[in-house]
Scaffold this motif. Structure first.
Motif, PDB file in Angstrom:
ATOM      1  N   TRP A   1       0.836  -1.191   0.000  1.00  0.00           N
ATOM      2  CA  TRP A   1       0.000   0.000   0.000  1.00  0.00           C
ATOM      3  C   TRP A   1       0.873   1.243   0.000  1.00  0.00           C
ATOM      4  N   GLU A   2       0.227   2.382  -0.267  1.00  0.00           N
ATOM      5  CA  GLU A   2       0.938   3.626  -0.504  1.00  0.00           C
ATOM      6  C   GLU A   2       0.518   4.654   0.537  1.00  0.00           C
ATOM      7  N   ASP A   3       1.080   4.531   1.740  1.00  0.00           N
ATOM      8  CA  ASP A   3       0.834   5.535   2.765  1.00  0.00           C
ATOM      9  C   ASP A   3       1.842   6.664   2.591  1.00  0.00           C
TER      10      ASP A   3
ATOM     11  N   ILE B   1      -2.367  -3.833  -4.966  1.00  0.00           N
ATOM     12  CA  ILE B   1      -2.167  -2.478  -4.446  1.00  0.00           C
ATOM     13  C   ILE B   1      -3.402  -2.144  -3.623  1.00  0.00           C
ATOM     14  N   GLY B   2      -3.223  -2.118  -2.333  1.00  0.00           N
ATOM     15  CA  GLY B   2      -4.396  -1.942  -1.500  1.00  0.00           C
ATOM     16  C   GLY B   2      -4.182  -0.960  -0.353  1.00  0.00           C
ATOM     17  N   ILE B   3      -4.065   0.367  -0.594  1.00  0.00           N
ATOM     18  CA  ILE B   3      -4.480   0.995  -1.842  1.00  0.00           C
ATOM     19  C   ILE B   3      -3.518   2.134  -2.201  1.00  0.00           C
ATOM     20  N   ALA B   4      -3.789   2.770  -3.386  1.00  0.00           N
ATOM     21  CA  ALA B   4      -3.147   4.025  -3.751  1.00  0.00           C
ATOM     22  C   ALA B   4      -4.178   5.147  -3.612  1.00  0.00           C
ATOM     23  N   PRO B   5      -3.795   6.297  -3.055  1.00  0.00           N
ATOM     24  CA  PRO B   5      -4.772   7.377  -2.815  1.00  0.00           C
ATOM     25  C   PRO B   5      -5.205   8.053  -4.124  1.00  0.00           C
ATOM     26  N   MET B   6      -6.497   8.142  -4.339  1.00  0.00           N
ATOM     27  CA  MET B   6      -7.020   8.796  -5.538  1.00  0.00           C
ATOM     28  C   MET B   6      -6.647  10.270  -5.638  1.00  0.00           C
ATOM     29  N   PRO B   7      -6.672  11.044  -4.542  1.00  0.00           N
ATOM     30  CA  PRO B   7      -6.403  12.473  -4.704  1.00  0.00           C
ATOM     31  C   PRO B   7      -5.005  12.802  -5.216  1.00  0.00           C
TER      32      PRO B   7
ATOM     33  N   GLY C   1      -8.202   4.391  -3.067  1.00  0.00           N
ATOM     34  CA  GLY C   1      -8.981   4.803  -1.907  1.00  0.00           C
ATOM     35  C   GLY C   1      -8.903   6.298  -1.706  1.00  0.00           C
ATOM     36  N   HIS C   2      -9.595   6.782  -0.662  1.00  0.00           N
ATOM     37  CA  HIS C   2      -9.645   8.218  -0.391  1.00  0.00           C
ATOM     38  C   HIS C   2      -8.287   8.804  -0.027  1.00  0.00           C
ATOM     39  N   GLY C   3      -7.448   7.994   0.598  1.00  0.00           N
ATOM     40  CA  GLY C   3      -6.249   8.537   1.225  1.00  0.00           C
ATOM     41  C   GLY C   3      -6.575   9.091   2.599  1.00  0.00           C
ATOM     42  N   VAL C   4      -5.583   9.155   3.442  1.00  0.00           N
ATOM     43  CA  VAL C   4      -5.764   9.730   4.782  1.00  0.00           C
ATOM     44  C   VAL C   4      -5.881  11.247   4.639  1.00  0.00           C
TER      45      VAL C   4
END
Length: 288
Positions: A36-38, A62-68, A95-98
């Motif tokens: 994942w992509e934090d 890939i769970g997940i890459a942030p869409m924004p 995903g949304h991303g943090v």
């Protein structure tokens, strides 16, 4: 058939540890390895491409890459390029991303649900080879079509947790990524929301449900899980521990709740990823 995978976490593991971890996963016969992509740790797409190049059989999620963080056309190009180079082995998720991290880079959106509603269908359309035009709040495309779409577009996964996001993900995505620290009963309730959203959208077929589950193997694994999750974790079935056979039995409980793909997340103090992936591969064989 229930699938079993494992995770390479970007928290205790730096990028230079990835090669050996991937090689260990492939050698063990692990079916899937998820990244994942934090922010601001490791790139999901770079890592995924490298892992697929280093291996012959391993599927990489890939769970997940942030869409924004990425224009949807760029994400589609990334996915299509990797899928064409390594057909059938990529499991891409967004995903949304943090939200605070998205704010740090100037990418925070006011309505994450609107972003998902616009982004995921556009991504799926581009990967299907369609010409996509969209004029939304966050996604704007003018007759965009990939020159090199995948021969067979992969499922697009979306991360979801809250009730509204679960229903929306069921509506727009092909698969769902659910975070760890939930019981099988809690997952069953979440999956019901996903399926309700899919039914309301009139979509046929079943979504592919991926769930991360904290796991530890061997002597003292119950204590390691307790440290990771607190006392509740062991008592109410939020994690798996013990021998490969005991973990496999636990995987079946999550499968009975509707999870298609149980992805084992090493407890935070795990230092031997090769041993963890060997045990996880044995769990996969036992479950299959």
């Amino acid at each position: 058939m229930t699938r079993v995978g494992a995770i390479f976490s970007p928290y205790p593991n730096p990028p230079e540890a990835f090669h050996d971890a991937v090689q260990a996963a492939e050698a063990a016969g692990l079916p899937e390895l998820w990244v994942w992509e934090d922010c601001f740790r490791e790139s999901a797409f770079a890592a995924t491409a490298a892992a697929l190049a280093w291996t012959e059989r391993l599927r990489v999620g890939i769970g997940i890459a942030p869409m924004p963080l990425r224009n949807v056309a760029v994400t589609a190009m990334e996915v299509a390029t990797i899928e064409r180079m390594f057909p059938g082995r990529l499991l891409p998720g967004v995903g949304h991303g943090v939200l605070p991290w998205m704010g740090q880079v100037g990418a925070r959106v006011a309505s994450p649900l609107t972003l998902m509603r616009e982004y995921v269908p556009a991504l799926r359309g581009l990967l299907a080879g369609d010409e996509v035009t969209a004029s939304g709040r966050y996604v704007s495309l003018d007759r965009v079509r990939l020159d090199w779409p995948p021969a067979r577009p992969p499922r697009v996964y979306a991360a979801a947790e809250g009730p509204k996001t679960l229903r929306l993900a069921g509506e727009v995505a092909d698969g769902i990524v659910l975070d760890s620290r939930h019981t099988p009963a809690e997952y069953a309730s979440m999956i019901a929301g996903v399926r309700a959203g899919r039914a309301e959208a009139g979509r046929e077929g079943e979504p592919d449900i991926v769930a991360y589950v904290v796991a530890a193997f061997g002597a003292g694994s119950d204590e390691r899980v307790r440290v990771e999750l607190g006392e509740r974790g062991v008592d109410d079935d939020r994690a798996l521990w013990g021998s490969a056979a005991e973990v496999a039995a636990g995987v079946r409980r999550f499968a009975d709740a509707g999870v298609d793909d149980v992805v084992l997340l090493p407890a935070g103090d795990e230092t031997d990823l090769a041993a963890f992936y060997t045990e996880a591969a044995e769990v996969a064989r036992l479950v299959a």
